[in-house]
Write a protein that holds these residues in place. Sequence first.
Motif, PDB file in Angstrom:
ATOM      1  N   ALA A 327       0.872  -1.255  -0.075  1.00  0.00           N
ATOM      2  CA  ALA A 327       0.135  -0.042  -0.315  1.00  0.00           C
ATOM      3  C   ALA A 327       0.668   1.293  -0.115  1.00  0.00           C
ATOM      4  O   ALA A 327       0.607   2.185  -0.722  1.00  0.00           O
ATOM      5  CB  ALA A 327      -0.833  -0.100   1.352  1.00  0.00           C
ATOM      6  N   ARG A 328       2.118   1.223   0.781  1.00  0.00           N
ATOM      7  CA  ARG A 328       2.683   2.609   0.949  1.00  0.00           C
ATOM      8  C   ARG A 328       3.441   2.716  -0.308  1.00  0.00           C
ATOM      9  O   ARG A 328       3.805   3.710  -0.753  1.00  0.00           O
ATOM     10  CB  ARG A 328       3.805   2.147   1.819  1.00  0.00           C
ATOM     11  CG  ARG A 328       3.075   2.173   3.334  1.00  0.00           C
ATOM     12  CD  ARG A 328       4.412   2.085   4.571  1.00  0.00           C
ATOM     13  NE  ARG A 328       5.228   3.364   4.344  1.00  0.00           N
ATOM     14  CZ  ARG A 328       6.336   3.440   4.797  1.00  0.00           C
ATOM     15  NH1 ARG A 328       6.898   2.575   5.575  1.00  0.00           N
ATOM     16  NH2 ARG A 328       7.073   4.646   4.823  1.00  0.00           N
ATOM     17  N   ILE A 373      -6.435   8.363   1.459  1.00  0.00           N
ATOM     18  CA  ILE A 373      -5.865   7.023   2.243  1.00  0.00           C
ATOM     19  C   ILE A 373      -6.447   7.209   3.470  1.00  0.00           C
ATOM     20  O   ILE A 373      -6.754   7.998   4.286  1.00  0.00           O
ATOM     21  CB  ILE A 373      -4.342   7.459   2.361  1.00  0.00           C
ATOM     22  CG1 ILE A 373      -3.414   7.815   1.028  1.00  0.00           C
ATOM     23  CG2 ILE A 373      -3.728   6.371   3.127  1.00  0.00           C
ATOM     24  CD1 ILE A 373      -2.210   8.215   0.959  1.00  0.00           C
ATOM     25  N   VAL A 374      -6.897   5.842   3.932  1.00  0.00           N
ATOM     26  CA  VAL A 374      -7.327   5.815   5.337  1.00  0.00           C
ATOM     27  C   VAL A 374      -6.476   4.864   6.071  1.00  0.00           C
ATOM     28  O   VAL A 374      -6.162   3.600   5.516  1.00  0.00           O
ATOM     29  CB  VAL A 374      -8.654   5.187   5.363  1.00  0.00           C
ATOM     30  CG1 VAL A 374      -9.222   4.717   6.600  1.00  0.00           C
ATOM     31  CG2 VAL A 374      -9.639   5.802   4.539  1.00  0.00           C
ATOM     32  N   LEU A 451      -9.195   7.027  -6.536  1.00  0.00           N
ATOM     33  CA  LEU A 451      -8.951   5.956  -5.738  1.00  0.00           C
ATOM     34  C   LEU A 451      -8.575   6.271  -4.225  1.00  0.00           C
ATOM     35  O   LEU A 451      -8.138   7.268  -3.922  1.00  0.00           O
ATOM     36  CB  LEU A 451      -7.409   5.394  -6.338  1.00  0.00           C
ATOM     37  CG  LEU A 451      -6.782   4.185  -5.341  1.00  0.00           C
ATOM     38  CD1 LEU A 451      -7.656   3.032  -5.417  1.00  0.00           C
ATOM     39  CD2 LEU A 451      -5.503   3.998  -5.816  1.00  0.00           C
ATOM     40  N   ILE A 452      -9.292   5.351  -3.401  1.00  0.00           N
ATOM     41  CA  ILE A 452      -8.848   5.473  -1.967  1.00  0.00           C
ATOM     42  C   ILE A 452      -8.178   4.214  -1.479  1.00  0.00           C
ATOM     43  O   ILE A 452      -8.853   3.060  -1.795  1.00  0.00           O
ATOM     44  CB  ILE A 452     -10.201   5.660  -1.017  1.00  0.00           C
ATOM     45  CG1 ILE A 452     -10.816   7.132  -1.424  1.00  0.00           C
ATOM     46  CG2 ILE A 452      -9.591   5.535   0.389  1.00  0.00           C
ATOM     47  CD1 ILE A 452     -12.106   7.036  -0.662  1.00  0.00           C
ATOM     48  N   VAL A 453      -6.976   4.283  -0.854  1.00  0.00           N
ATOM     49  CA  VAL A 453      -6.324   3.016  -0.167  1.00  0.00           C
ATOM     50  C   VAL A 453      -6.686   3.108   0.997  1.00  0.00           C
ATOM     51  O   VAL A 453      -6.528   3.924   1.926  1.00  0.00           O
ATOM     52  CB  VAL A 453      -4.829   3.168  -0.577  1.00  0.00           C
ATOM     53  CG1 VAL A 453      -4.104   2.063   0.176  1.00  0.00           C
ATOM     54  CG2 VAL A 453      -4.225   3.411  -1.911  1.00  0.00           C
ATOM     55  N   CYS A 454      -7.248   1.735   1.374  1.00  0.00           N
ATOM     56  CA  CYS A 454      -8.026   1.553   2.546  1.00  0.00           C
ATOM     57  C   CYS A 454      -7.023   0.464   3.403  1.00  0.00           C
ATOM     58  O   CYS A 454      -7.145  -0.692   2.983  1.00  0.00           O
ATOM     59  CB  CYS A 454      -9.327   1.449   2.687  1.00  0.00           C
ATOM     60  SG  CYS A 454     -10.421   2.536   1.799  1.00  0.00           S
ATOM     61  N   PHE A 486      -8.344  -2.153  -0.865  1.00  0.00           N
ATOM     62  CA  PHE A 486      -8.960  -2.676   0.570  1.00  0.00           C
ATOM     63  C   PHE A 486      -8.072  -3.443   1.177  1.00  0.00           C
ATOM     64  O   PHE A 486      -8.183  -4.591   0.853  1.00  0.00           O
ATOM     65  CB  PHE A 486     -10.250  -2.897   0.379  1.00  0.00           C
ATOM     66  CG  PHE A 486     -11.246  -2.772   1.657  1.00  0.00           C
ATOM     67  CD1 PHE A 486     -12.044  -1.777   1.819  1.00  0.00           C
ATOM     68  CD2 PHE A 486     -11.128  -3.815   2.601  1.00  0.00           C
ATOM     69  CE1 PHE A 486     -12.565  -1.622   3.095  1.00  0.00           C
ATOM     70  CE2 PHE A 486     -11.863  -3.815   3.812  1.00  0.00           C
ATOM     71  CZ  PHE A 486     -12.770  -2.532   4.088  1.00  0.00           C
ATOM     72  N   ILE A 487      -7.369  -3.290   2.124  1.00  0.00           N
ATOM     73  CA  ILE A 487      -6.323  -4.168   2.789  1.00  0.00           C
ATOM     74  C   ILE A 487      -7.024  -4.466   4.223  1.00  0.00           C
ATOM     75  O   ILE A 487      -7.366  -3.596   4.804  1.00  0.00           O
ATOM     76  CB  ILE A 487      -5.060  -3.603   3.009  1.00  0.00           C
ATOM     77  CG1 ILE A 487      -4.514  -2.984   1.606  1.00  0.00           C
ATOM     78  CG2 ILE A 487      -3.899  -4.262   3.690  1.00  0.00           C
ATOM     79  CD1 ILE A 487      -3.343  -1.882   1.603  1.00  0.00           C
TER      80      ILE A 487
END
Length: 536
Positions: A327-328, A373-374, A451-454, A486-487
């Motif tokens: 994700a990073r 980012i969340v 895009l949202i990286v969760c 979604f992680i």
Amino acid sequence: MIGQDLTIEKLSISFEGKQIVHELSFQIKPGTILAMVGESGSGKSVTARSLVGLAGDRAQITAQSLRLGDHDLLGLDEEGWSELRGKEIGFVLQDALTSLDPLRTIGQEIEEALTVHGQLRGWRHRRARRERVLELLRNSAVSEPETRIQERANELSGGLRQRALIASAIALNPGIIIVDEPTTALDASTVARVLTLFSDLRDAGHGILLISHDIEAVSQIADTIIVVKEGRLIEQGEADQILNRPSQEYTRLLLSSIPGQHHKLPRPSVQKTEDVSPLLVVKDIVKFYPKSRGLSRIAVDHVSFTLRRGETLGILGESGSGKTTTARIVTGFLEPDAGNVWFDGKIWNGVCADTDRSVDERERRPYRHEMGIVYQDPLSSFDPRWTVQHILADALEANNVPHTEVPERITALLELVSLTPDLSRRRPLQLSGGQRQRIAIARAIAGRPKLIVCDEPVSALDVSVQAQILELLKYIQDRFQISYLFISYDLGVVKEISDEVIVMYDGKIVDYGKTDHIFKKPKHQFTKNLIGLNNF
């Protein structure tokens, strides 16, 4: 038995005249596990803190009785609590990253617990301290403890940080152990090992107060359960009775909201765009991290995937499997040692083929607002001096929202994530873990990104709020055609929200495909074991 009864009768807690906990009564007995469940903001964490003298100077605490055996805890000053805390009552905080000193190694953190009360103090006991630290880490399901004791909190995954906290809490063998959301950041296989640890501690005579929104975890080890709502006791009884024959509607609501146990949440009927081109392309990314003696370990090993517009790709895996590192790299906050990331048709991270140099942040900055980012640890991502209003205003103004529209947009964002406008005046430390996570989601949505990286976006939420947030994320996705990476360690959550799933193990992708196919016909043995642990 190791310890003594911890007895709480009519405990009430107020802050600046506002009552948060209303006359709670329960008892923690040696050799038993008492679970406290309820929604975020129900007073669970502040109750736990009051039992170890950490509710804060602003807290007004009253009780008919608050006793550990024959000791009256109400009359303790800070010196008295310092003598008791850790030695007689162990405590595992919810926010692992902010609970660990970033300047010290994990080994030094745990060694402090062994020396603060005079045990194993001095250089003569150095070897004994090291052996005890290694033993505690092994008992807390930490792999490669000889390596981990030399690492700092920021070098560990969320799950490893949480297990390091557990090791520190049990270092002095306290009779009572209070654990606040101990499985929040852990994958299914690690949860199983940690729950086994708690079961073993109970069998050895420890009394445990388990505060959790993870009802599946509670069902596996709790002897008795109390259900709280808005600081009030709703129901209490034997675990079997509460889980299978609850008498209160609120308890039934909590049980019915467990993600993944029923059908996938329906999507609202919103017309999708015809553009199905990939929004995100990740190709053969590799990342090494240094180890001791000049060696290195591979955290991400030739990982490749694509994410289409308006869809959700779930990433599953154990703590330390490479999920967060991936994700990073996707967000551009960590450079890969090899491989590339393309976002919306542009090279985003890695080496540019035409210039043979790495992409830098100056090239990403004009498009940074298109990726929200969340984070897994919301508290560590906020400025503790800022109010919620300041946090959201900063996000809106960074995305060129006119100053005159900011107050109205803040109210709308809070309503979107099921929070009331009066919370806008609070600071992060005045919010529950679930409330902080919802603020993090509101901040990510503020710029209406593509895009949202969760990274574990609902890990701190109870099951009823999890369901609400998942419905909200789906609604936002269908309305604005946002894509989610979604992680999560939570198979139920990933199953409900994802169109496709990748499974990571030891830095590699071992399964990749449509969600239903992964859950019904997994190929890799690790995936089969993971799904089996969760009874899917």
